[in-house]
Structure formats: C-alpha cells, structure tokens
Design an enzyme around this catalytic site. Sequence first.
Site, PDB file in Angstrom:
ATOM      1  N   GLU A 195      -0.781  -4.728   3.255  1.00  8.04           N
ATOM      2  CA  GLU A 195      -0.704  -3.704   4.297  1.00  8.04           C
ATOM      3  C   GLU A 195      -0.698  -4.326   5.691  1.00  8.04           C
ATOM      4  OE1 GLU A 195      -3.980  -1.147   3.304  1.00  8.04           O
ATOM      5  OE2 GLU A 195      -5.468  -2.481   4.187  1.00  8.04           O
ATOM      6  N   SER A 198       0.833  -1.196   0.000  1.00  9.48           N
ATOM      7  CA  SER A 198       0.000   0.000   0.000  1.00  9.48           C
ATOM      8  C   SER A 198       0.873   1.254   0.000  1.00  9.48           C
ATOM      9  CB  SER A 198      -0.890  -0.005   1.238  1.00  9.48           C
ATOM     10  OG  SER A 198      -1.646   1.174   1.262  1.00  9.48           O
ATOM     11  N   GLY A 199       0.570   2.140  -0.926  1.00 13.46           N
ATOM     12  CA  GLY A 199       1.315   3.399  -1.007  1.00 13.46           C
ATOM     13  C   GLY A 199       2.555   3.302  -1.889  1.00 13.46           C
ATOM     14  N   GLY A 228      -2.745  -2.822  -2.030  1.00  7.03           N
ATOM     15  CA  GLY A 228      -1.451  -3.439  -1.749  1.00  7.03           C
ATOM     16  C   GLY A 228      -1.420  -4.083  -0.370  1.00  7.03           C
ATOM     17  N   THR A 245      -1.639   2.573  -8.057  1.00  7.36           N
ATOM     18  CA  THR A 245      -2.730   3.311  -8.689  1.00  7.36           C
ATOM     19  C   THR A 245      -2.175   4.407  -9.596  1.00  7.36           C
ATOM     20  OG1 THR A 245      -4.110   2.836  -6.790  1.00  7.36           O
ATOM     21  CG2 THR A 245      -4.814   4.632  -8.209  1.00  7.36           C
ATOM     22  N   ASN A 248      -1.337   5.416   3.134  1.00  8.03           N
ATOM     23  CA  ASN A 248      -1.460   6.099   1.842  1.00  8.03           C
ATOM     24  C   ASN A 248      -2.657   7.041   1.895  1.00  8.03           C
ATOM     25  OD1 ASN A 248      -1.767   6.819  -0.822  1.00  8.03           O
ATOM     26  ND2 ASN A 248      -1.936   4.727  -1.613  1.00  8.03           N
ATOM     27  N   SER A 277      -5.463   5.629  -0.632  1.00  7.69           N
ATOM     28  CA  SER A 277      -5.307   4.180  -0.698  1.00  7.69           C
ATOM     29  C   SER A 277      -6.522   3.534  -1.347  1.00  7.69           C
ATOM     30  CB  SER A 277      -5.128   3.638   0.721  1.00  7.69           C
ATOM     31  OG  SER A 277      -4.884   2.261   0.650  1.00  7.69           O
ATOM     32  N   SER A 278      -6.233   2.631  -2.275  1.00  3.10           N
ATOM     33  CA  SER A 278      -7.332   1.927  -2.943  1.00  3.10           C
ATOM     34  C   SER A 278      -7.925   0.942  -1.948  1.00  3.10           C
ATOM     35  CB  SER A 278      -6.814   1.165  -4.149  1.00  3.10           C
ATOM     36  OG  SER A 278      -5.993   1.994  -4.930  1.00  3.10           O
TER      37      SER A 278
HETATM   38  N1  LIG Z   1       5.287   8.001  -9.913  1.00  6.72           N
HETATM   39  C1  LIG Z   1       5.002   8.761  -8.874  1.00  6.72           C
HETATM   40  N2  LIG Z   1       5.458  10.018  -8.836  1.00  6.72           N
HETATM   41  C2  LIG Z   1       5.166  10.800  -7.797  1.00  6.72           C
HETATM   42  N3  LIG Z   1       4.471  10.406  -6.742  1.00  6.72           N
HETATM   43  C3  LIG Z   1       3.975   9.167  -6.700  1.00  6.72           C
HETATM   44  C4  LIG Z   1       4.224   8.262  -7.782  1.00  6.72           C
HETATM   45  N4  LIG Z   1       3.628   7.115  -7.506  1.00  6.72           N
HETATM   46  C5  LIG Z   1       3.033   7.273  -6.290  1.00  6.72           C
HETATM   47  N5  LIG Z   1       3.233   8.503  -5.831  1.00  6.72           N
HETATM   48  C6  LIG Z   1       2.746   9.038  -4.533  1.00  6.72           C
HETATM   49  O1  LIG Z   1       2.423   7.963  -3.719  1.00  6.72           O
HETATM   50  C7  LIG Z   1       1.077   8.006  -3.336  1.00  6.72           C
HETATM   51  C8  LIG Z   1       0.505   6.616  -3.266  1.00  6.72           C
HETATM   52  O2  LIG Z   1       0.462   6.048  -4.508  1.00  6.72           O
HETATM   53  P1  LIG Z   1      -0.684   5.074  -4.924  1.00  6.72           P
HETATM   54  O3  LIG Z   1      -1.979   5.570  -4.469  1.00  6.72           O
HETATM   55  O4  LIG Z   1      -0.510   4.813  -6.334  1.00  6.72           O
HETATM   56  O5  LIG Z   1      -0.316   3.809  -4.108  1.00  6.72           O
HETATM   57  P2  LIG Z   1      -0.948   2.370  -4.212  1.00  6.72           P
HETATM   58  O6  LIG Z   1       0.163   1.476  -4.499  1.00  6.72           O
HETATM   59  O7  LIG Z   1      -2.068   2.391  -5.149  1.00  6.72           O
HETATM   60  O8  LIG Z   1      -1.447   2.130  -2.752  1.00  6.72           O
HETATM   61  P3  LIG Z   1      -2.731   1.337  -2.283  1.00  6.72           P
HETATM   62  O9  LIG Z   1      -2.383  -0.063  -2.304  1.00  6.72           O
HETATM   63  O10 LIG Z   1      -2.908   1.859  -0.910  1.00  6.72           O
HETATM   64  O11 LIG Z   1      -3.821   1.728  -3.158  1.00  6.72           O
HETATM   65  C9  LIG Z   1       0.392   8.850  -4.364  1.00  6.72           C
HETATM   66  O12 LIG Z   1      -0.709   9.488  -3.842  1.00  6.72           O
HETATM   67  C10 LIG Z   1       1.482   9.829  -4.742  1.00  6.72           C
HETATM   68  O13 LIG Z   1       1.517  10.883  -3.816  1.00  6.72           O
HETATM   69 MG   LIG Z   2      -3.971   2.150  -5.059  1.00  4.88          MG
END
Ligand SMILES: Nc1ncnc2c1ncn2[C@@H]1O[C@H](COP(=O)(O)OP(=O)(O)OP(=O)(O)O)[C@@H](O)[C@H]1O
Ligand SMILES: [Mg+2]
Length: 1030
Positions: A392, A112-113, A390, A117, A162, A165-166
Amino acid sequence: MQIQQNMEGALTARDRVGIQDFVLLDETTEEAFMNNLQKRFSNDLIYTYIGTLLVSLNPYKELDIYNQKQMDIYMGVNFFELPPHIYALADNAYHTMLTEYNNHFILISGESGAGKTEASKKILQYYAVSCPSTTLLNTVRDKMLMSNPVLEAFGNAKTLKNDNSSRFGKYMDIQFDSQGDAVGGHILNYLLEKSRVVHQNHGERNFHIFYQLVEGAGDDLLQRLGLERDCQLYKYLTQGECAIVPSINDRNDWKTVKNALQVININESDNNDLFSIVASVLHLGNLKFSPDGKGLATLSSSSEELRWVSNLLGVEAQKLHEGFTFRKIEAKNDQILSPFTIDHAIYARDALAKAIYGQTFTWLVNRINESMENTDPSRKTVIGLLDIYGFEVFYVNSFEQFCINYCNEKLQQLFIQLTLKAEQEEYEAEGIEWEPVQFFNNKIICDLVEEKHRGIIAILDEECLRPGEATDLTFLERLEDKMANHPHFVTHKLADKMTRKTLERGDFRLLHYAGEVTYCVVGFLDKNNDLLYRNIKDLMCQSKNAIIQECFLTSDSENRKRPETVATQFKSSLLKLTEILMAKEAWYIRCLKSNESKEKGQFDEALIRHQVKYLGLMEHLRVRRAGFAYRRRYDVFLQRYKPLCPATWPHWRGDPAEGVEVLVQHLGYLPNEYKMGRNKIFIRHPRTLYATEDAFEKCKHELATRLQAKYRGYRAKGEFKKQKEAATKIETCWRGVQARKERQKRAWAVKVIKQFIKGYMTRGQAKSTDNSEYLAFVRQHFLSRLKENLPKTVLDKTSWYSPPPVCSETSEILRKLHYRILVRKYVRGITPQRKAQLQLKLVASTLFKGKKESYPQSVAQPFVDTRLNEQDINPRVIQMIRNEHIKYSVPVIKYDRNGFKPRPRQMILTQTAAYLVEEAKIKQRVLYTSLKGISVSSLTDGIVAFHITCEDPKQKGDLVMQCDYLFEFLTKLSIIANKHNAIKVVQGSIKTEVQAGKEGGVDFSIGQEPMVYKGKNGHLMVVTTRTRTR
Ligand SMILES: Nc1ncnc2c1ncn2[C@@H]1O[C@H](COP(=O)(O)OP(=O)(O)OP(=O)(O)O)[C@@H](O)[C@H]1O
Ligand SMILES: [Mg+2]
C-alpha cells in the site's frame, strides 16, 4: 445431470470470451495480456489462468459465481476442464494433497483492496462445503469459518484503499486427515497495525470492532461499559472523520461477531472482559491532560474517563493516574518518579491503548487456535492460506507501511524463488535446453531492508538502542550515510534535482518492486521501540481483568532484558513464515485491483498494467510458455503412472528414466510435449498431464476391480482351502471316532463270542459263570422261538419245537400245559350238538374203525338226527307205532329173501323195535330183543344183515338191506337198541338164516362197478369197489 451439463455448457460458452489461460495467447506481449484481461473483465470473467496460477481481478461487485451449484460443478473436476475459478484452484490443491499426501499452501498476493481476504474466504467456504463432513467435523469447520468475522472485526479497518483492509497478516493452516476431512486449523498472525488504535488518517477508521460495539451493543452492555451510542464522542474513533461509512453495516456486523464469538467458545465472562478492554481503549482515548504551572501533565483525578478505565481494566485509578503522569526511574536501589510533559502523558496513554489492544488481539488468535485445535496425533496434511496485508502507498506512509510493504517484498521474493528463479535453475540443473527469461529479482530490495548490520531495520534498531539523543531524524541521517548509493533508496539529500522536488526533508523513498513509496520517518523510532512505561506495565500485571492478566505476565514484566524491536520481531516472523511456506507445495493467486475508487466494473488500464508489471505476471507467463508446466522425478512419475503401460506394470526393473521413456512412448506423448531431464521428466502442457491423470484414474478403477476380483478369488480360495482342511480334519476325527467305536464293538463282540463259545462248550455242565449267560440265552432263545411256533391245534402233535437239553424238562411241562390249554379251548368251543355228534362218532369209531373199509370216508360225514322226517313217513304207520317214540328213520333197500329183489323201504327205529315199512304197511317189526346180531362186510358196500331169533314163527328170518347211511344207521341202532356188542364186521361172506333152518348168505367181491345180484350158489352177490385212495 442434464441440468448440470446445460449449466456447464452455458458456463463454458460465456467463458469463451478471451482466452482462459494466458499461456495460450498468440503473443506474449503486455498488450495482448491487457487486452485479454479487459475483454474478460468486461464480461464479468474475473479469473484467468497463467498455467496453474490464478489471476483474479477485483470486480467490486457481487457476482453470482460463488453459490453451491458452482461449488458442485468444480468438485473433483480436472483443473483445465472448466473455466478458471478460484474453486478450481482450491479443488486442485486439495486433490493433489490427497493423492500425493503432502502439504500445500495457497499464496494470495496483491495490493491492498485487490481481493486477497475475499479470495481466502471463498477458499475456506469451498472446503467447508466440499470436504466430507461429520457432525464433529462440522463444529471444527464452523469454528474455522467463524474465526473470520472475529479476526476481521478486531484486525481489519477501513483505509483509503479498502473498506475492509486487513491490518494484520494471517496464515491459516487447514488440517486434513487421510480421508480428506477438514479436522482442525491453526492461525499464525503477523504484526497488527496497532498505531491505528490511537490514530487514523483522514478518511480512515479505527478497527471495526469499536464501531460495532458502539453501534450494535445493547443498551445494558453500553451502560456497563460506560459508553454512549455515539461514535463521535470518542477521540480514537473520529480522527479520520468517517466513523460512519455507507458500505459498512456495523450493527449487523456486531451480531455476526457476537455469534461467531460463541461458536469459537468465548464464554460470557471472557466476553465481558473482552469488551471491557475494547471500551477501556475508547475511554483511554478520551483522557485529557492539561498543563500545570510548569507545563507538566495533569489529569483531574476525578476524571470520569479515568474511573471507567480503572474500572474496566480492574486496576487502581490512583495508580493509573500516576502511570500516565509520572515515569518511574530506577536509580540504584531507589525509585524516582519523574513527571511527564503533556506529550509524554499522551504517549503513555496511547502506548497503553495500543498495548492492551494488541495483546488482546493475540489472545483472541490463541483462543481461536485452541478451539480449532485437533489433538489427534495421527498424521495430517495441510493446506495453508496466506492472506496478508497488501502492498500500500498512502499520501503519508509511516513505519506500518514500511513493514507491510517489506512483507510484500518478501512474499514477492518467495514467489520469485519458487517460480521464476527456481524454475530456471531447475532447467539448468536438469540440463534442459532453455532460453533464460529476464525478470526483476527484488532480492536487492529485501536486502536493503533486512540485511544484517547494513539493512534499514538494522540501522533503525541501532538508533533505537543507541545511547544519547537518537531521533527519527538522526535515523534518517544514518540511513543516508549507509545507503547513499543504493539504487532503490533515495532521500531529499541523496536525490537529484528533479526527484528532490517530490521529497520532503524528513522522508526516505524506497523503490519497491511494486513502485515507489515515500516514507516519513516521524515516529519510526517510537513505533519500533513500542515501549510501554514500566509502571504501567506493572500495573497491568495486577489487573483484575482476566484477559489483561493473561496478556501481561509478571514474569515478563520482571524480565529486565530489553525486548526485541518491532521491526526485528517482524523480520524474524517473516523468516519463519518463509520457512513454513518453502516446505510446502505452492499455489498462487495473484489479485489485481481494477480501480482505485472501488467502482464496480471499472477497468483502470494504467493501474492494472502497473500491477501486472510489478507482480511479474508477464515474466511468469513467459517462463510458463517456454517452460514446462509439470515435472516429476522419474521414479515418482513411474511409480504413479506405471499401470498405464503393460511394459511397466506391475514392475519396471530397469532404470526409472528408461521406464518413463517407455511409458510416455506407450501413452503417445509427442516429442515437443515433454523433455527428459537428468532426474526428472518435464511435461510442457498441463493438458498432457491431465490426459495422463484421467487415464490413470480410469485405469485405477479397472485395476482396483481387478485387484478386488483377484483378492476375492484369493480369499475364496483360502476360504475353500480352509473349509477343505476343516472337512478333512472332521473326517479324520470322525473316522477315528468310528474306528474306536468299531474296535470297542469288536472287542466286545470277541468277548461275547468267546463267552458264547465257552458257554456252548460247557452247556451240558452245571450252571457256572462260564455258561450261565449262554444258558440264559439258549433258554430265552428257545422260549421266544417256541412262542412263535406253538402248535395251533390239538391235533398238531408233531410240530412242537424241539428243546435244547437244558430246556427239555421245561419244554415237556410247557407242552403238556399247552395241549391242555388247547384241549380246554377246544372243548369249551364245542356246542352240545357237536358234542352229541362226536359221541356218536366215537361210538361209530369203536364199532368200525379199522374194520370196515369205507369207514374213514364216513368220518367227515356228520350224523343227522334222522334221514326221514315225520312227513315222509306214512301217517298210518305213525299211527300204528304211536306208542313207541320214533328215534331214527332212514331209507333202505331191502333184498327179498328169495330172489333178492331189491325193495325200497323205510327203516324206523323206536325205543323197542326196528320197523321195516313200505308206504303204509309195516312189513316187518324186529324187536330188539329178538335181534341177535348185525353183520356188515369189511368192504365199502352198504349191506347190513339183521340176524333175528327164529323162535317166533311169525318172524320171517334174517333181513338183508342196503343203506347209504350205514354207519349212522348202525351207530344209532347200537345206542337205541343197546346193541353195541351185536354188531359184527365180517370178513368174507355173511351167513344168514332165510327161514328157520334155511341157510343163506351174502358173498362179497371186489369189482369195477358195484353190483348186487343173485349168485349161482343162491347167495346174494355183492360187488364192491375199492375205496379210491387219494
Ligand atoms: N471476488 C470478489 N467479488 C466481489 N467483490 C470483491 C471480490 N474480491 C474483493 N472484492 C471487493 O473488494 C474489497 C476488498 O477486498 P479484500 O478485502 O479482499 O482486499 P485485500 O486484498 O484483502 O486488501 P487488504 O490488503 O487491504 O486487506 C472487498 O471488500 C469487496 O468489496
Ligand atoms: Mg485483506
């Protein structure tokens, strides 16, 4: 072009930090791996490859690497030609899909994070920009892009890990047509973390949409929904005590969501219903129950919140009230209402809130799918994007974390199956020499969770269904019974001393592939059951809110069969997902989290090392390094690349493996670059394949040009043949037409000739059918010939066109007519002078024609009025004969009567006499009455003799003269003196009377020279010449 090169140059230079592909590391140690990762990360290079797998390290800061320029750079470029980028992977998947015409998916994993996404959004944006577009497709594309903010608003929340977070799993298929246009999409959603609707841990929030609504909606809407613009007023929004977070701008997000809802075709009425549900959840959260005397739950029926809920959900307030405070128990045919304790009432309330929110989420996904659906039945290929919650670990982990982590466990298993395990098995099957790589296979954990009858889910379900007093704790006991010796399962009871200290009595701990997670069993049974009390469910079926109506179907409610538990449903949905993914070609993005505190640029070594470990990146790297980047069945490989070698193009007749060997030899593959398996060729480095692919691309164009040229030639030939055939056909037809015409003409000619001949043969007969045409022709012919050959002068008596017998009569008439016309014309054309002249000539003709030899020559000499003018005649003479009118005068030579001396004299003719004059003297006057005759010879001479009556003694006798104008003179004389009959043309000599009784004469002879002299016989001798015949 220049700019792009420069840019790419800069890009590459910047990217030289560290190594772009871990496969190229000098040593495959974790240290080296971490070093490289850190080196690149500190230069904001967040992407690195392991072969075709993309490792992405969350920078937690905006990088300027996702702009249009970057997209342009990566479009259609070979994977390894440019620095690692998520666009490169997206582009490569896309082009592979197009060339191999098969389905693909991109598995984005990480805790997660870690950025899953974000990664999936970047890919979608890339396709939206890079794929060919049309207006129609743009709307599909917009819908795909806009589905994100809506689903994130309803399905994402701030967690401790996050801020976005999804809280649901999402698998999205992007459908492409054969041209590579994105033409449709479909989303599958997985288990939404509904418990968040009613409860949030400290530091976490409910789903974004609630805050967006309260913060962003207009006053009107809030009023209609009975809401205040203050999150703190709502119980469901404040448990985590962080309704407002600096990183989230709910007001802006609200606008985005409203706009997105429009794009995905959610109309005004749906909008109203949708936000009524969202608001009703908030009102539900504020429903407060109080204990009555017996400790049973009561709710003030005048409760404003209850009214709002009933209002917004379109159900009766009274029934709703009943639903929260009583449970309907069906016993035999009776229905008994059993009152609730406060706990039960809260449970019922929360259950409703979760149920309606959860169902509404599913409804939204369905609506999005409807709007993105492509109904065209033609075959499409897809690229699937999997973005799931993800792995967590929280301080307290519950049923939701259990599900989420199980899901991640499954995806890890899939990854292992598709990469490490499958890869090694394949080498074995293909008989490729291979040093096995040890890796941790998490199947054991998956089995622990999902195994039939023995897995945690099975035991949980059993407890849920078991009659009697089943509780979360009895569930734990059952687990302890069944899993006692499992290496990945531990509880307080089962643990050793050391571990026991870290565990509570109500916990169980799973040793996940990604680390240990301690789950608190409290709530497991309820959450797994996810029961909505029957009377509330029935009530929802009667809702006037269209969305609720659609979600709670009466038929479902009447179905007495117990629904599958949440965990079992989730398990089967993951099984289905695995099947969906296994049928496609996989691409991987492994997202790593750089630090726990979302700090930009911070490289938390331990945290990252841990992720590298559990994600199995080292193993993957080792397999990659030892293994082969690419493999293909011989026939497929040969089919694609055979144009690159003359021996295999266009057909290889033998064994495909041998063909491939010949082909790669020709391409110059080095022995260590490839291996020949049983059915496949294995290529060690991607670069070898890319070089081959590049060569193929080049060759393809050449081939295409050649084929095109061939085809054009073939077409041209065909066209030429066709034209030639057409020409021949036309020619043949034309010849036929000509021949037919000719034949007709001939037949006609034969007929005409026959008739002509017949006509000719019968031309002499009376007019009949046989000869009438011929005769007409003859007549016509004669007349037209005659017309062209008519005699031009009256004198032409010979050239009259001789007529055919049939026209002889006509001809004669015409001839006469013509001559009359000619004569008339002639006569009309004659002047009076000429007439007089001709009359004279006529007289001359009667006198001399055929008699005197010189006559013919004289005809052409015109006669004149006189040969001597009055001036030529002496005035005395004129004076003397003035009483007589001079009619004609002419010079003459007079020969003396004796001696014949020639004397030039003038002869003047008057009305009565002819005068011979010498100058002023009239030498002789011959009265016409005394002129008894006039003689001329028949020869060419000009001698004339006047025979005069000699009764008058004064008369001197006959007169002999020579006149050059003899015929004119005599003609005039004959007319003036009326002596026509007196003029004689004498043959031989002319006798004269010199004096009365004295005879004389003129003799003529023919000689060379004309001469006149006195002959020996006393006659005048005249020698004349012959007229020269011309
Ligand atoms: N390529 C990137 N460039 C800049 N910031 C990023 C990037 N990828 C992720 N982030 C930062 O990290 C945060 C979390 O990313 P994201 O929501 O994609 O995580 P996730 O893997 O989908 O987590 P979850 O499993 O909780 O959904 C985003 O809100 C953003 O602030
Ligand atoms: Mg996500």
